[in-house]
Design a protein around this motif. Structure first.
Motif, mmCIF file in Angstrom:
data_model
loop_
_atom_site.group_PDB
_atom_site.id
_atom_site.type_symbol
_atom_site.label_atom_id
_atom_site.label_comp_id
_atom_site.label_asym_id
_atom_site.label_seq_id
_atom_site.Cartn_x
_atom_site.Cartn_y
_atom_site.Cartn_z
ATOM 1 N N VAL A 70 28.142 -10.172 -23.302
ATOM 2 C CA VAL A 70 27.968 -12.113 -23.202
ATOM 3 C C VAL A 70 29.103 -12.559 -24.101
ATOM 4 O O VAL A 70 28.390 -12.703 -25.779
ATOM 5 N N GLY A 71 29.863 -13.507 -23.572
ATOM 6 C CA GLY A 71 30.768 -13.956 -24.842
ATOM 7 C C GLY A 71 32.164 -12.735 -25.157
ATOM 8 O O GLY A 71 32.747 -13.124 -25.768
ATOM 9 N N GLY A 72 31.653 -11.380 -24.910
ATOM 10 C CA GLY A 72 33.128 -10.244 -24.371
ATOM 11 C C GLY A 72 34.246 -10.302 -23.482
ATOM 12 O O GLY A 72 34.269 -11.259 -23.324
ATOM 13 N N THR A 73 33.737 -9.256 -23.431
ATOM 14 C CA THR A 73 35.177 -8.589 -22.092
ATOM 15 C C THR A 73 34.128 -7.666 -21.256
ATOM 16 O O THR A 73 34.636 -7.654 -20.338
ATOM 17 N N GLN A 74 33.115 -7.653 -21.428
ATOM 18 C CA GLN A 74 32.046 -6.489 -20.284
ATOM 19 C C GLN A 74 32.270 -7.083 -18.381
ATOM 20 O O GLN A 74 32.142 -8.787 -18.882
ATOM 21 N N SER A 75 32.622 -7.613 -17.819
ATOM 22 C CA SER A 75 32.363 -7.777 -16.392
ATOM 23 C C SER A 75 31.718 -6.846 -15.441
ATOM 24 O O SER A 75 32.031 -5.572 -15.628
ATOM 25 N N TYR A 76 30.690 -7.616 -14.432
ATOM 26 C CA TYR A 76 30.090 -6.365 -13.595
ATOM 27 C C TYR A 76 30.669 -6.732 -12.001
ATOM 28 O O TYR A 76 31.474 -7.988 -11.716
ATOM 29 N N ASN A 77 30.483 -5.131 -11.298
ATOM 30 C CA ASN A 77 31.293 -5.348 -10.424
ATOM 31 C C ASN A 77 29.566 -5.247 -9.367
ATOM 32 O O ASN A 77 29.042 -4.574 -9.219
ATOM 33 N N ILE A 78 29.580 -6.722 -9.131
ATOM 34 C CA ILE A 78 28.472 -7.008 -8.182
ATOM 35 C C ILE A 78 27.804 -6.437 -6.251
ATOM 36 O O ILE A 78 26.609 -6.008 -6.745
ATOM 37 N N GLU A 79 29.216 -5.762 -6.131
ATOM 38 C CA GLU A 79 29.048 -4.988 -4.973
ATOM 39 C C GLU A 79 28.388 -3.349 -5.597
ATOM 40 O O GLU A 79 27.571 -3.206 -4.520
ATOM 41 N N ALA A 80 29.337 -2.986 -6.574
ATOM 42 C CA ALA A 80 28.966 -2.105 -7.389
ATOM 43 C C ALA A 80 27.017 -1.673 -7.393
ATOM 44 O O ALA A 80 26.332 -0.540 -7.692
ATOM 45 N N ILE A 81 27.092 -2.614 -7.843
ATOM 46 C CA ILE A 81 25.634 -2.872 -8.715
ATOM 47 C C ILE A 81 24.755 -3.338 -7.492
ATOM 48 O O ILE A 81 24.330 -2.868 -7.310
ATOM 49 N N VAL A 82 24.579 -3.745 -6.390
ATOM 50 C CA VAL A 82 23.564 -4.043 -5.028
ATOM 51 C C VAL A 82 23.428 -2.591 -5.090
ATOM 52 O O VAL A 82 22.825 -2.850 -4.618
ATOM 53 N N SER A 83 25.115 -1.822 -4.709
ATOM 54 C CA SER A 83 25.029 -0.351 -3.606
ATOM 55 C C SER A 83 24.067 0.234 -4.513
ATOM 56 O O SER A 83 22.826 1.424 -3.892
ATOM 57 N N ARG A 84 24.201 0.479 -5.618
ATOM 58 C CA ARG A 84 23.371 1.613 -7.112
ATOM 59 C C ARG A 84 21.924 1.197 -6.653
ATOM 60 O O ARG A 84 21.153 2.218 -6.547
#
Length: 110
Positions: A70-84
């Protein structure tokens, strides 16, 4: 990414109705709680991407104040997370969220 599955208690609608009524009555003079069919969530005032909540609903908790990203450069791929997480390749996601600071109005908050 670490995924932890937690079994959740799912009450029947009548039990949920009673709990809501009891707790809301602690803060409001008049309370009415009803169990009704879900409205079409694609219509106003909701304007969501699907007409209702159906199928195999899940709760996902990602990021947040304790997340070093949070506040950094991390981003999440929601499609990949839900699929996994559930093996789904298609879904409908609603809830509180915050986008990256480079997107639209900064932190996607308007």
């Amino acid at each position: 990414m670490n995924i932890t599955r937690v079994p959740l208690y799912v009450p029947c609608l009548e039990e949920l109705k009673a709990v809501l009524k009891e707790d809301l009555s602690k803060n409001y003079a008049e309370v009415s709680v009803e169990v009704v069919d879900c409205p079409d969530l694609m219509k106003l005032p909701f304007s969501l991407a699907a007409s209702g909540l159906e199928g195999n609903p899940e709760i996902l908790d990602m990021g947040g104040p304790g997340d070093p990203a949070v506040g950094g450069t991390q981003s999440y791929n929601i499609e990949a997370i839900v699929s996994r997480n559930s093996g789904c390749t298609k879904g409908f996601i609603i809830g509180a969220a915050q986008g990256p600071d480079y997107y639209r109005f900064g932190l996607s908050e308007v």
